[in-house]
Enzyme design. Structure first.
Site, PDB file in Angstrom:
ATOM      1  N   LYS A 133      -1.368   4.532  -2.583  1.00 11.86           N
ATOM      2  CA  LYS A 133      -0.125   5.256  -2.552  1.00 11.86           C
ATOM      3  C   LYS A 133       0.201   5.599  -3.762  1.00 11.86           C
ATOM      4  O   LYS A 133      -0.172   5.049  -4.839  1.00 11.86           O
ATOM      5  CB  LYS A 133       0.953   4.604  -1.722  1.00 11.86           C
ATOM      6  CG  LYS A 133       0.628   4.377  -0.217  1.00 11.86           C
ATOM      7  CD  LYS A 133       1.673   3.744   0.445  1.00 11.86           C
ATOM      8  CE  LYS A 133       1.391   3.557   1.980  1.00 11.86           C
ATOM      9  NZ  LYS A 133       2.634   2.914   2.588  1.00 11.86           N
ATOM     10  N   TYR A 174       1.136  10.679   9.263  1.00 18.98           N
ATOM     11  CA  TYR A 174       2.332   9.676   9.772  1.00 18.98           C
ATOM     12  C   TYR A 174       3.016  10.214  10.868  1.00 18.98           C
ATOM     13  O   TYR A 174       4.324   9.950  11.192  1.00 18.98           O
ATOM     14  CB  TYR A 174       3.210   9.674   8.573  1.00 18.98           C
ATOM     15  CG  TYR A 174       2.985   8.432   7.532  1.00 18.98           C
ATOM     16  CD1 TYR A 174       2.464   6.960   8.061  1.00 18.98           C
ATOM     17  CD2 TYR A 174       2.988   8.821   6.168  1.00 18.98           C
ATOM     18  CE1 TYR A 174       2.414   6.372   7.109  1.00 18.98           C
ATOM     19  CE2 TYR A 174       2.500   7.762   5.296  1.00 18.98           C
ATOM     20  CZ  TYR A 174       2.110   6.600   5.734  1.00 18.98           C
ATOM     21  OH  TYR A 174       1.846   5.245   4.781  1.00 18.98           O
ATOM     22  N   PHE A 205      13.391   6.727   7.999  1.00 15.03           N
ATOM     23  CA  PHE A 205      12.607   6.616   6.527  1.00 15.03           C
ATOM     24  C   PHE A 205      11.349   7.717   6.486  1.00 15.03           C
ATOM     25  O   PHE A 205      10.655   7.988   5.623  1.00 15.03           O
ATOM     26  CB  PHE A 205      11.776   5.298   6.349  1.00 15.03           C
ATOM     27  CG  PHE A 205      10.977   4.594   7.681  1.00 15.03           C
ATOM     28  CD1 PHE A 205       9.691   4.825   7.663  1.00 15.03           C
ATOM     29  CD2 PHE A 205      11.452   3.803   8.353  1.00 15.03           C
ATOM     30  CE1 PHE A 205       8.597   4.447   8.554  1.00 15.03           C
ATOM     31  CE2 PHE A 205      10.394   3.408   9.535  1.00 15.03           C
ATOM     32  CZ  PHE A 205       9.132   3.748   9.368  1.00 15.03           C
ATOM     33  N   ARG A 230      -5.922  -5.140   6.498  1.00 12.26           N
ATOM     34  CA  ARG A 230      -4.310  -5.341   6.951  1.00 12.26           C
ATOM     35  C   ARG A 230      -4.296  -6.577   6.377  1.00 12.26           C
ATOM     36  O   ARG A 230      -2.915  -6.909   5.813  1.00 12.26           O
ATOM     37  CB  ARG A 230      -4.324  -5.094   8.355  1.00 12.26           C
ATOM     38  CG  ARG A 230      -4.628  -3.923   8.938  1.00 12.26           C
ATOM     39  CD  ARG A 230      -3.543  -2.740   8.765  1.00 12.26           C
ATOM     40  NE  ARG A 230      -2.484  -3.177   9.405  1.00 12.26           N
ATOM     41  CZ  ARG A 230      -1.016  -2.355   9.363  1.00 12.26           C
ATOM     42  NH1 ARG A 230      -1.200  -0.981   8.815  1.00 12.26           N
ATOM     43  NH2 ARG A 230      -0.139  -2.630  10.146  1.00 12.26           N
ATOM     44  N   THR A 255       4.509  -5.355   5.856  1.00 10.33           N
ATOM     45  CA  THR A 255       5.078  -3.910   5.418  1.00 10.33           C
ATOM     46  C   THR A 255       5.785  -4.207   4.298  1.00 10.33           C
ATOM     47  O   THR A 255       6.077  -3.387   3.212  1.00 10.33           O
ATOM     48  CB  THR A 255       5.598  -3.075   6.427  1.00 10.33           C
ATOM     49  OG1 THR A 255       4.662  -2.986   7.817  1.00 10.33           O
ATOM     50  CG2 THR A 255       6.224  -1.838   6.246  1.00 10.33           C
ATOM     51  N   ARG A 258       0.393  -6.525  -1.385  1.00 10.06           N
ATOM     52  CA  ARG A 258       1.865  -6.319  -1.281  1.00 10.06           C
ATOM     53  C   ARG A 258       2.672  -7.371  -1.892  1.00 10.06           C
ATOM     54  O   ARG A 258       3.817  -7.134  -2.421  1.00 10.06           O
ATOM     55  CB  ARG A 258       2.376  -6.043   0.100  1.00 10.06           C
ATOM     56  CG  ARG A 258       1.737  -4.490   0.618  1.00 10.06           C
ATOM     57  CD  ARG A 258       1.781  -4.175   2.074  1.00 10.06           C
ATOM     58  NE  ARG A 258       1.679  -2.752   2.285  1.00 10.06           N
ATOM     59  CZ  ARG A 258       1.525  -2.259   3.630  1.00 10.06           C
ATOM     60  NH1 ARG A 258       1.600  -3.139   4.772  1.00 10.06           N
ATOM     61  NH2 ARG A 258       1.310  -0.959   3.780  1.00 10.06           N
ATOM     62  N   HIS A 274      -1.966   1.636   1.811  1.00 13.23           N
ATOM     63  CA  HIS A 274      -1.890   1.903   3.713  1.00 13.23           C
ATOM     64  C   HIS A 274      -3.462   1.348   4.108  1.00 13.23           C
ATOM     65  O   HIS A 274      -4.497   1.558   3.449  1.00 13.23           O
ATOM     66  CB  HIS A 274      -1.814   3.314   3.785  1.00 13.23           C
ATOM     67  CG  HIS A 274      -2.423   3.677   5.498  1.00 13.23           C
ATOM     68  ND1 HIS A 274      -1.363   3.559   6.134  1.00 13.23           N
ATOM     69  CD2 HIS A 274      -3.507   4.439   5.786  1.00 13.23           C
ATOM     70  CE1 HIS A 274      -1.875   3.959   7.426  1.00 13.23           C
ATOM     71  NE2 HIS A 274      -3.392   4.258   7.132  1.00 13.23           N
TER      72      HIS A 274
HETATM   73  P1  DAT Z   1       2.233  -0.277   7.543  1.00 12.07           P
HETATM   74  O1  DAT Z   1       2.088   0.696   6.360  1.00 12.07           O
HETATM   75  O2  DAT Z   1       2.525  -1.745   7.090  1.00 12.07           O
HETATM   76  O3  DAT Z   1       1.069  -0.112   8.578  1.00 12.07           O
HETATM   77  P2  DAT Z   1       4.382   1.365   9.290  1.00 12.07           P
HETATM   78  O4  DAT Z   1       3.031   1.918   9.489  1.00 12.07           O
HETATM   79  O5  DAT Z   1       5.075   0.733  10.092  1.00 12.07           O
HETATM   80  O6  DAT Z   1       3.628   0.169   8.060  1.00 12.07           O
HETATM   81  O7  DAT Z   1       5.077   2.157   8.215  1.00 12.07           O
HETATM   82  C1  DAT Z   1       4.458   3.326   7.321  1.00 12.07           C
HETATM   83  C2  DAT Z   1       5.109   3.265   6.001  1.00 12.07           C
HETATM   84  O8  DAT Z   1       6.744   3.750   5.957  1.00 12.07           O
HETATM   85  C3  DAT Z   1       5.378   1.673   5.376  1.00 12.07           C
HETATM   86  O9  DAT Z   1       4.006   1.289   4.748  1.00 12.07           O
HETATM   87  C4  DAT Z   1       6.580   1.677   4.543  1.00 12.07           C
HETATM   88  C5  DAT Z   1       7.439   2.633   5.395  1.00 12.07           C
HETATM   89  N1  DAT Z   1       8.493   2.053   5.988  1.00 12.07           N
HETATM   90  C6  DAT Z   1       8.119   1.459   7.449  1.00 12.07           C
HETATM   91  N2  DAT Z   1       9.144   0.772   7.937  1.00 12.07           N
HETATM   92  C7  DAT Z   1      10.147   1.062   7.194  1.00 12.07           C
HETATM   93  C8  DAT Z   1      11.554   0.541   7.263  1.00 12.07           C
HETATM   94  N3  DAT Z   1      11.988   0.171   7.998  1.00 12.07           N
HETATM   95  N4  DAT Z   1      12.258   1.128   6.028  1.00 12.07           N
HETATM   96  C9  DAT Z   1      11.729   1.580   5.050  1.00 12.07           C
HETATM   97  N5  DAT Z   1      10.423   2.033   4.530  1.00 12.07           N
HETATM   98  C10 DAT Z   1       9.446   1.678   5.829  1.00 12.07           C
HETATM   99 MG    MG Z   2       1.062   1.765   9.916  1.00  7.50          MG
END
Ligand code: DAT
Ligand code: MG
Length: 140
Positions: free
Chosen positions: A13, A53, A61, A89, A95, A106, A123
């Site tokens: 990212k 997304y 968010f 992963r 996350t 991370r 990601h």
């Molecule tokens: P991941 O990237 O672990 O698959 P995700 O798909 O649930 O997580 O979310 C996509 C991205 O959005 C994540 O990398 C960071 C951001 N994100 C997710 N949940 C969040 C939250 N509760 N508050 C702030 N940012 C968030």
């Molecule tokens: Mg995701």
């Protein structure tokens, strides 16, 4: 147990590229034993990010996430290996970078910056279905 060779999408990212962590993250992927199949540096369009997304549309968010992903260059990798989807992963960690396990990308390299979206460096696709769809989106 024998498994099929899989491919997954990894994105570094904008925070990872800006912090010059591209090499360190690729080093961890290669050291784990996964193969690099393709890679590119790009500035992502909003339309690509909206598709990528789509599952998060409407969440608080979502808009900060899209703006963050548009804020600078991204490095995209196609990587391959047996069980690489779950394997990457696991390398990435959970996350929230504050609580992601030490030893993960991370957990070791990320932190909370007090902004509306977690900036967590990478990601990785989360299932065979999303890997196929995301690889088509970013590489075809
Ligand atoms: P991941 O990237 O672990 O698959 P995700 O798909 O649930 O997580 O979310 C996509 C991205 O959005 C994540 O990398 C960071 C951001 N994100 C997710 N949940 C969040 C939250 N509760 N508050 C702030 N940012 C968030
Ligand atoms: Mg995701």
């Amino acid at each position: 147990m024998s498994t099929q060779v899989e491919e997954t999408l990894v994105l570094i990212k904008p925070d990872g590229v800006a912090r010059n962590l591209t090499g360190e993250i690729l080093r961890r992927i290669e050291a784990k034993g996964y193969s690099l199949v393709d890679m590119k540096l790009l500035q992502a369009e909003r339309s690509l990010l909206a598709e990528h997304y789509a599952e998060h549309e409407g969440k608080p968010f979502y808009e900060p996430l899209i703006e963050f992903m548009e804020s600078g260059p991204i490095v995209a990798f196609r990587i391959a290996g047996n069980r690489v989807i779950e394997g990457f992963r696991a390398l990435a960690g959970t996350t929230d970078p504050t609580t992601a396990a030490p030893g993960t990308i991370r957990g070791d390299l990320g932190r909370d910056w007090g902004v509306k979206v977690q900036q967590n460096l990478v990601h990785g696709s989360d299932s065979p279905e999303s890997a196929a769809a995301e690889l088509a989106l970013w590489f075809d």
